[in-house]
Design an enzyme around this catalytic site. Structure first.
Site, PDB file in Angstrom:
ATOM      1  N   HIS A 168       0.828  -1.207   0.000  1.00  0.00           N
ATOM      2  CA  HIS A 168       0.000   0.000   0.000  1.00  0.00           C
ATOM      3  C   HIS A 168       0.861   1.256   0.000  1.00  0.00           C
ATOM      4  O   HIS A 168       0.356   2.369  -0.060  1.00  0.00           O
ATOM      5  CB  HIS A 168      -0.939  -0.003   1.202  1.00  0.00           C
ATOM      6  CG  HIS A 168      -1.878  -1.174   1.172  1.00  0.00           C
ATOM      7  ND1 HIS A 168      -1.697  -2.288   1.940  1.00  0.00           N
ATOM      8  CD2 HIS A 168      -2.970  -1.407   0.411  1.00  0.00           C
ATOM      9  CE1 HIS A 168      -2.658  -3.163   1.669  1.00  0.00           C
ATOM     10  NE2 HIS A 168      -3.438  -2.657   0.739  1.00  0.00           N
ATOM     11  N   CYS A 208      -0.055  -8.120  -0.619  1.00  0.00           N
ATOM     12  CA  CYS A 208      -1.255  -8.196  -1.448  1.00  0.00           C
ATOM     13  C   CYS A 208      -0.834  -8.079  -2.916  1.00  0.00           C
ATOM     14  O   CYS A 208       0.367  -8.050  -3.220  1.00  0.00           O
ATOM     15  CB  CYS A 208      -2.226  -7.080  -1.044  1.00  0.00           C
ATOM     16  SG  CYS A 208      -3.893  -7.264  -1.719  1.00  0.00           S
TER      17      CYS A 208
HETATM   18  N1  GLN Z   1      -5.020 -11.971  -6.567  1.00  0.00           N
HETATM   19  C1  GLN Z   1      -5.491 -10.668  -6.282  1.00  0.00           C
HETATM   20  C2  GLN Z   1      -4.453  -9.635  -6.689  1.00  0.00           C
HETATM   21  O1  GLN Z   1      -3.321  -9.891  -6.578  1.00  0.00           O
HETATM   22  C3  GLN Z   1      -5.797 -10.492  -4.825  1.00  0.00           C
HETATM   23  C4  GLN Z   1      -6.334  -9.134  -4.537  1.00  0.00           C
HETATM   24  C5  GLN Z   1      -6.786  -8.941  -3.126  1.00  0.00           C
HETATM   25  O2  GLN Z   1      -6.363  -9.646  -2.241  1.00  0.00           O
HETATM   26  N2  GLN Z   1      -7.610  -7.978  -2.885  1.00  0.00           N
HETATM   27  O3  GLN Z   1      -4.767  -8.547  -7.083  1.00  0.00           O
HETATM   28 ZN    ZN Z   2      -4.947  -8.890  -0.704  1.00  0.00          ZN
END
Ligand code: GLN
Ligand code: ZN
Length: 699
Positions: A625, A657
């Protein structure tokens, strides 16, 4: 945000000079005014069980309250120009205080001062000619401690006044043991959620007393389904006879949770016949009023006629017998991997031959302007299928080769073809539709467009296999197939309300199960099924959580359990606050779970002190982020922290993420650091770069 500004709850760092103005609000919300120095913004979090975010009010150690910002009064004046009575809506003081964070140690001691500020505001509204003020108290739809129950009594006694009517509104749930607390408060009216609290209407009525207004939140502001007006009229008639003009009609909550106008859509007629967006919901409220007040008028007859036609059209094509049959024939084995994890782990290690501390990513790679343009040009017919295929293939092959060269162990295709992880599937699964302009605010200027689940769901044939294969051909390393899980699809969609959410989730699980099987047939040895939104579907009340968790976890198991023992199932969750549900997370029985942790320095690992998570886990070591490239030492330290509670041979190294919001340069740099950190740790922690076979882990 505006209520905080109005009450003077503005942290010192966001103030500049005396007054509070629009720039102050920008500093609070975004951490910077259009022209000015950056400062830390207020925290932002989800509003109860919705996908809408509010800015968390921050209390200072010596917090005081005073009327400081006049936007509300200007808005009231503007609304009054329409010439009708204006009901002003504010978050109530107790819910407001309960949502505050910050340095103040005992927020409840602030209640009298806060109520005094509300009183000032009420005086200003009264002087502006307002006669009803609605105070929203959704906190009353949650379990309350005695302290907070007393706070309600204290606050609403302090807010009493002879010259203004207060309507106390509860939404997002039922009242349960807060029911008599609510009906006993000294206010002129109460509003209840007559959808989620339908079973309590009679009880409320019995305790309402002789003078209070009851406003029924009878039109669902949390969903897009049209109301059955004839049925609502039957429900309302006896209430109207009892209460006369003390009965009001309303939506059960703000309409910001639904899209604006169905008339802007071009949906299949039988689907459209079942829908009502915000504008249509207002019409429903107005029509219900008319049906009750002038039941014999020609308009009333016409409305009922139209309603009946709408329902006839809507009744078409909702169920698929084969889906029902399949659901009915499921057996416990369908929810169960063939072998327990300990055995699968050995087989997967033998097949995958990954090093200790394998490195991977969560799925998406930068969604650059170029990529988004390719997608939208193709959708709008400005790019041929062939040119689209070529451009996507190019992007995927590049992305895979880059990961390969960077030295990652398990690769992904990058998700360039997906606009959104739910919408992409929603567009393909029969029984779901996506609207054109059905945007709903998530935070600030960010909106989402939830798909609409309107009928039985079936697998349309492979949805992800083609791009998986394109990617797999670009490298000799393992490539993860990438899917969105049933619970996340459910929680980020508008869900039909004629069958239970549990049933809809099971249908989604079967669709994903078929897609998992298709990926497996195409050679995928690793398949990730994201459950980013599993936690946010948790009901507001403790007592409803077990049931949700039961079927949510079952659905995940159903979609993932059909694979061979040496096929590795991953899942991903974008948060780390699951100490309270860790046993359920374990019960999902994913072979590997990747989670968010870097921002809170592995606080998550506290969860492992009381509960030994049995399977493999990749705690995020890079906060995606933020645009910062993580430091090598930082990553190593985080992994060492993790290794203190989880055996080394069950740990993975990955970001927090997906990378879709990041730019390529930071991604490349950060992944290099991550891979380097994993290599150094392998060497330092005395491990050989060979697959380990460990003793069976108890599960
Ligand atoms: N596989 C998704 C990505 O990498 C997961 C997104 C998420 O966890 N919100 O974008
Ligand atoms: Zn995520």
């Amino acid at each position: 945000l505006t209520l905080s500004a109005t009450l003077g709850v503005v942290p010192e760092r966001h103030r500049q000079g005396q007054g509070i103005d629009l720039d102050t609000l920008f500093r609070m919300a975004r951490g910077r005014a259009p022209s000015g120095e950056p400062c830390a913004a207020l925290a932002m979090t989800k509003w109860f069980d919705t996908n809408y975010h509010y800015l968390v009010p921050e209390l200072a150690k010596d917090q005081q309250f005073s009327l400081s910002y006049g936007q509300l009064l200007l808005e009231v004046a503007e609304a009054q120009q329409l010439g009708k009575p204006v009901k002003v809506v504010l978050t109530g003081p107790v819910t407001y205080l309960a949502l505050c964070r910050g340095e103040h140690q005992q927020p409840l001691t602030l209640l009298p001062a806060l109520c005094a500020a509300y009183q000032q505001l009420l005086t200003a509204l009264q002087q502006a000619g307002v006669s009803w003020v609605q105070l929203d108290e959704p906190l009353l739809a949650t379990e309350l401690s005695n302290e907070w129950r007393q706070a309600y009594e204290q606050a609403y006694h302090l807010l009493q006044r002879p010259d203004l009517n207060l309507l106390l509104a509860v939404y997002f749930g039922y009242l349960s043991d807060n029911l008599s607390l609510l009906t006993n408060l000294p206010v002129q009216g109460i509003q209840i959620d007559a959808i989620r609290g339908a079973h309590e209407i009679e009880l409320v009525l019995d305790r309402l007393g002789p003078n209070k207004v009851l406003s029924l939140g009878l039109i669902d502001g949390r969903n897009v389904w049209a109301a059955n007006l004839a049925a609502k009229v039957d429900q309302l008639k006896p209430l109207a006879e009892r209460l006369g003009d003390r009965l009001w009609l309303s939506s059960n909550c703000s309409l910001l949770h639904v899209p604006v106008d169905l008339d802007s859509e071009q949906l299949d007629a039988s689907v459209a016949a079942r829908l009502a967006f915000a504008k249509q919901k207002l019409q429903e409220i107005q029509r219900l009023g008319l049906l009750i007040n002038q039941p014999n008028s020609p308009q009333a007859q016409q409305i009922l006629q139209q309603d009946q036609e709408r329902r006839a059209l809507a009744a078409q094509g909702r169920t698929l017998p084969e889906v029902q049959l399949r659901l009915n024939s499921l057996s416990p084995q369908d929810y169960q991997r063939r072998a327990p994890f300990a055995q699968r782990q050995g087989l997967q290690r033998a097949r995958l031959q990954l090093p200790l501390l394998p490195t991977t990513t969560i799925g998406s790679f930068p969604q650059t302007a170029d990529i988004r343009k390719v997608r939208s040009d193709w959708r709008q017919g400005r790019l041929s299928d062939q040119a689209y295929q070529q451009a996507m293939t190019q992007a995927i092959v590049d992305c895979v080769q880059q990961q390969d060269q960077t030295g990652l162990d398990v690769l992904v295709h990058g998700e360039f073809e997906r606009n959104d992880m739910v919408e992409y599937f929603g567009e393909q699964i029969p029984g779901m539709v996506t609207s054109k302009l059905g945007w709903v605010q998530s935070y600030g200027s960010r909106c989402v467009k939830p798909p609409i689940i309107h009928g039985d769901l079936s697998w349309p044939g492979a949805m992800t296999v083609h791009w998986y294969q394109v990617a797999q051909q670009a490298s000799s390393k393992w490539l993860k197939g990438m899917l969105t899980g049933p619970v996340t699809m459910l929680n980020w969609s508008f869900v039909r309300d004629d069958i239970s959410r549990e049933q809809v989730c099971a249908q989604l699980a079967l669709v994903i199960r078929d897609e998992v099987a298709a990926l497996e047939r195409a050679g995928a040895a690793i398949i990730q099924i994201d459950e980013a939104a599993l936690r946010e579907g948790l009901p507001l009340r403790q007592q409803d959580r077990q049931d949700y968790l039961r079927w949510a976890i079952d659905s995940f198991r159903l979609c993932s359990a059909g694979v061979a023992n040496d096929t590795q199932i991953h899942t991903h969750m974008c948060y780390s606050h699951f100490n309270d549900i860790i046993e359920h997370i374990a019960a999902m029985d994913a072979d590997v779970i990747t989670i968010e942790t870097s921002r809170n320095r592995m606080k998550l690992l506290d969860a492992f002190k009381d509960f030994a998570y049995p399977n493999e886990i990749g705690p995020g070591v890079w906060d995606i982020h933020s645009p910062n490239v993580p430091a090598l030492e930082d990553i190593k330290q985080l992994m060492q922290l993790a290794a203190a509670s989880i055996p080394l041979d069950r740990l993975w190294v990955n970001p927090d993420c997906g990378l879709k919001t990041r730019g390529w340069p930071e991604v490349q740099a950060s992944l290099r650091v991550m891979v380097q950190a994993a290599r150094e740790l392998r060497a330092e922690l005395g491990a050989v770069e060979q697959p380990l076979v460990t003793a069976a882990t108890p599960s």
